[in-house]
Design an enzyme around this catalytic site. Sequence first.
Site, PDB file in Angstrom:
ATOM      1  NE  ARG A 117      -3.610   2.535   0.654  1.00 57.40           N
ATOM      2  CZ  ARG A 117      -3.286   3.673   0.046  1.00 57.40           C
ATOM      3  NH1 ARG A 117      -2.230   3.710  -0.750  1.00 57.40           N
ATOM      4  NH2 ARG A 117      -3.984   4.773   0.214  1.00 57.40           N
ATOM      5  CE1 TYR A 118       0.373   4.687   4.075  1.00 61.18           C
ATOM      6  CE2 TYR A 118       0.219   2.446   4.893  1.00 61.18           C
ATOM      7  CZ  TYR A 118      -0.239   3.747   4.872  1.00 61.18           C
ATOM      8  OH  TYR A 118      -1.314   4.105   5.638  1.00 61.18           O
ATOM      9  NE  ARG A 121       5.041   2.237   6.277  1.00 63.98           N
ATOM     10  CZ  ARG A 121       4.734   3.431   5.781  1.00 63.98           C
ATOM     11  NH1 ARG A 121       5.404   3.896   4.730  1.00 63.98           N
ATOM     12  NH2 ARG A 121       3.764   4.146   6.295  1.00 63.98           N
ATOM     13  CB  CYS A 134      -8.879 -10.054  18.619  1.00 66.56           C
ATOM     14  SG  CYS A 134      -7.190 -10.580  18.926  1.00 66.56           S
ATOM     15  CB  CYS A 137      -9.755  -9.716  13.783  1.00 68.23           C
ATOM     16  SG  CYS A 137      -8.421  -9.917  12.580  1.00 68.23           S
ATOM     17  CG  ASP A 335      -5.790   2.161   8.724  1.00 62.98           C
ATOM     18  OD1 ASP A 335      -5.214   2.371   7.640  1.00 62.98           O
ATOM     19  OD2 ASP A 335      -5.237   1.665   9.724  1.00 62.98           O
ATOM     20  CE  LYS A 342      -0.922   2.293   9.944  1.00 67.08           C
ATOM     21  NZ  LYS A 342      -0.613   1.529   8.696  1.00 67.08           N
TER      22      LYS A 342
END
Length: 399
Positions: A117-118, A121, A134, A137, A335, A342
């Site tokens: 996405r970025y 990274r 969780c 999630c 997000d 973000k």
Amino acid sequence: MSRAVFEFKKTPVATGATELQWKDWHWQMRTSLKSLNDFQAFFKLHDSEVSAFDGIDNTFNVRVTQYYATLADQRFSEDPIRKILMPHKLEKVTGLQQMLDPLGEKKNNPTARVIHRYSDRCLLLITDVCSVYCRFCTRKHFTGQEQAFLKQDELENSIQYIKNHPGIREVILSGGDPLTVSDEQLDRVLTRLREIPSVEIIRIGTRMPVVCPQRITPELVKVLRKHKPVFVMTHFNHPRELTYESAEGLERLVDHGVPVFNQMVMLNGVNNHETIVQALSRRLLYLRVKPYYMFQCDPSEGTDHLRNSIEDSLEIQSRLWGHLSGLAMPHYSIDIPNGGGKAYKVPNFEISKNENVRTFKGWDGVQEDYISPPAEQIKKPLDWELYLDEWLRIQNSKK
Ligand SMILES: *Cc1c(COP(=O)(O)O)cnc(C)c1O
Ligand code: SF4
């Protein structure tokens, strides 16, 4: 271990387990609670909780290590830790905003298991397995779908993709939980990544230090150290998750030169109070874990009842500002749904702006101007071109 300031309590061994079994992460994984029967042996379930288990496997898998289940209140359904792990009937109700893929990851999925996405990274999802599912999630489109460790061709294709995109300087192992795989599997992936000269940093996003801290063994730490620099990103949400066992795991990582950062998620009725965020952040920092992000909960399917409002999260942030060390203060970030990336939010201290004069009012009311030098006085450093190639490499990294 340093134990002077905070008390990190030992978690009692569950009935029927020996001390040796309890300390063995494989045992914790093997004996995790997965069915209504398993849960009933551990908790006093209310009728509505029992009915929440009906067809839950079609919604989102259920799983909890006995260690983590021990941290939750056995009777009280509103208990914060219990809310994290216990299925709820509202998970099956269509609510305000329900997205199977709130981060728009499928749009940024150039090859199986890679999310890019970025520019500098990318994520590498090495397994979809977690030791605890969780209820909030964000990656329900992938997590707990029985795909397990990435297949040989998926690994080869991912490595090839990263190699072909030298702008990727950081690879984030994610999932699922990357530390549910064996040391050998992890070592294999890290070895392959380290063969790519353009990869500088490796991050591992894991909830194991929270839900199965027995996983942080001396052998694991040796593997991480071997492939340094490797950063570990944990996911503690509540100070009660910081037990003796988790503190021991975190200190083992840091003592062996593995930097640890924490990403928390704001959750309704779980941690949405400044006293909780402060206690969590201070204890983490004391253990040399930097509180990194405080995320707004994504509108993942079945999470409406667990999501906090942005207004309340901002309120908590502004109450902490000025009272919580910058080292302990996490960045609050939302997000943007559907893969917008973000968006940081900070309290707004600027009250007016007039050409080169900006007026601020600080966290405790001090008001003053900041006067910037005029534009014609601003010069760039002489040697900036020395670093231009590196910059351009990233600009084109997504092509
Ligand atoms: C959050 C995220 C990252 C990491 O972002 P940082 O701000 O560097 O922590 C990378 N890739 C994707 C797809 C993400 O959602
Ligand atoms: S450990 Fe992470 S990936 Fe796994 S269920 Fe929890 S939030 Fe989702």
